[in-house]
Design a protein around this motif. Structure first.
Motif, mmCIF file in Angstrom:
data_model
loop_
_atom_site.group_PDB
_atom_site.id
_atom_site.type_symbol
_atom_site.label_atom_id
_atom_site.label_comp_id
_atom_site.label_asym_id
_atom_site.label_seq_id
_atom_site.Cartn_x
_atom_site.Cartn_y
_atom_site.Cartn_z
ATOM 1 N N PRO A 148 37.961 40.524 47.621
ATOM 2 C CA PRO A 148 38.819 41.289 46.703
ATOM 3 C C PRO A 148 39.314 40.441 45.525
ATOM 4 O O PRO A 148 39.474 40.953 44.413
ATOM 5 N N VAL A 149 39.523 39.158 45.759
ATOM 6 C CA VAL A 149 39.950 38.265 44.670
ATOM 7 C C VAL A 149 38.845 38.180 43.623
ATOM 8 O O VAL A 149 39.113 38.186 42.421
ATOM 9 N N PHE A 150 37.607 38.121 44.078
ATOM 10 C CA PHE A 150 36.482 38.101 43.149
ATOM 11 C C PHE A 150 36.450 39.372 42.309
ATOM 12 O O PHE A 150 36.126 39.344 41.126
ATOM 13 N N ALA A 151 36.775 40.501 42.938
ATOM 14 C CA ALA A 151 36.782 41.771 42.203
ATOM 15 C C ALA A 151 37.840 41.745 41.108
ATOM 16 O O ALA A 151 37.590 42.178 39.977
ATOM 17 N N VAL A 152 39.013 41.217 41.414
ATOM 18 C CA VAL A 152 40.072 41.101 40.400
ATOM 19 C C VAL A 152 39.612 40.181 39.277
ATOM 20 O O VAL A 152 39.787 40.474 38.097
ATOM 21 N N GLY A 153 38.986 39.062 39.642
ATOM 22 C CA GLY A 153 38.440 38.154 38.630
ATOM 23 C C GLY A 153 37.392 38.836 37.783
ATOM 24 O O GLY A 153 37.329 38.654 36.565
ATOM 25 N N GLY A 154 36.559 39.669 38.410
ATOM 26 C CA GLY A 154 35.547 40.412 37.670
ATOM 27 C C GLY A 154 36.158 41.359 36.654
ATOM 28 O O GLY A 154 35.670 41.480 35.530
ATOM 29 N N VAL A 155 37.246 42.022 37.035
ATOM 30 C CA VAL A 155 37.936 42.932 36.111
ATOM 31 C C VAL A 155 38.497 42.155 34.927
ATOM 32 O O VAL A 155 38.308 42.543 33.763
ATOM 33 N N ILE A 156 39.153 41.044 35.203
ATOM 34 C CA ILE A 156 39.753 40.235 34.126
ATOM 35 C C ILE A 156 38.681 39.736 33.167
ATOM 36 O O ILE A 156 38.818 39.833 31.944
ATOM 37 N N ILE A 157 37.597 39.215 33.720
ATOM 38 C CA ILE A 157 36.529 38.678 32.877
ATOM 39 C C ILE A 157 35.843 39.798 32.095
ATOM 40 O O ILE A 157 35.524 39.630 30.913
ATOM 41 N N SER A 158 35.642 40.947 32.718
ATOM 42 C CA SER A 158 35.035 42.079 32.008
ATOM 43 C C SER A 158 35.909 42.532 30.852
ATOM 44 O O SER A 158 35.409 42.872 29.776
ATOM 45 N N LEU A 159 37.212 42.537 31.055
ATOM 46 C CA LEU A 159 38.124 42.870 29.956
ATOM 47 C C LEU A 159 38.016 41.837 28.836
ATOM 48 O O LEU A 159 38.033 42.190 27.656
ATOM 49 N N MET A 160 37.891 40.563 29.216
ATOM 50 C CA MET A 160 37.712 39.504 28.211
ATOM 51 C C MET A 160 36.433 39.741 27.416
ATOM 52 O O MET A 160 36.423 39.595 26.195
ATOM 53 N N ILE A 161 35.365 40.093 28.127
ATOM 54 C CA ILE A 161 34.080 40.319 27.464
ATOM 55 C C ILE A 161 34.209 41.444 26.445
ATOM 56 O O ILE A 161 33.755 41.318 25.304
ATOM 57 N N MET A 162 34.835 42.528 26.855
ATOM 58 C CA MET A 162 34.983 43.690 25.953
ATOM 59 C C MET A 162 35.888 43.352 24.769
ATOM 60 O O MET A 162 35.676 43.827 23.659
#
Length: 165
Positions: A148-162
């Protein structure tokens, strides 16, 4: 999004991670003592006549961890950009995939194969503990709560990408 670039990035990421972790273990096997099963830690402290001490979170330690997290955030965002991510969902899946690949590599290769079988990187005084070093379930139990921590990291990084690209 390019699958071949993604696979190449994963191979390079695992190689760099593996070499850096293995190198740190060769220099100082005690550097990751908290990642070993409790039996190994207890035997190490007993054989070295040391008390098991909790590592205190100093300002420098906290700063190092924050810098490492920020560096990984930007590194994964850059890798996803290179792979051609255009949407939030693609970025989330790709970055989550990076983290899963790295965790699986760490658990299945580094913990189960390399560190379990190479005595040179074993903690001093625990070289004889083959059964304890081959505890696969211990490493899986440590990795599973990170998903689940990886999923949160994925959301944060995806927002950064966008936001950045």
């Amino acid at each position: 999004m390019s699958v071949s670039i993604y696979v190449l990035e994963c191979v390079v990421m695992c190689a760099v991670f593996g070499v850096s972790i293995f190198g740190m273990m060769l220099v100082n096997p005690v550097s990751f003592i908290g990642d070993y099963p409790p039996e190994i830690q207890a035997q190490y402290y007993s054989s070295q006549h040391k008390e098991a001490a909790k590592e205190k979170m100093t300002i420098l330690t906290i700063l190092r961890k924050v810098i490492a997290i920020i560096a990984f955030l930007f590194l994964f965002a850059w890798m996803a950009h290179i792979a051609g991510v255009k949407t939030f969902v693609d970025g989330l899946l790709l970055v989550y995939g990076y983290m899963i690949v790295l965790a699986a590599f760490d658990t299945c290769f580094l913990d189960w194969v390399l560190f379990a079988n190479i005595r040179r990187v074993r903690l001093p005084g625990t070289e004889h503990m083959d059964r304890e070093y081959h505890q696969k379930w211990f490493h899986v139990k440590v990795m599973l709560p990170m998903l689940p921590v990886f999923a949160v990291g994925g959301v944060i990084i995806s927002l950064m990408i966008m936001w950045i690209w």
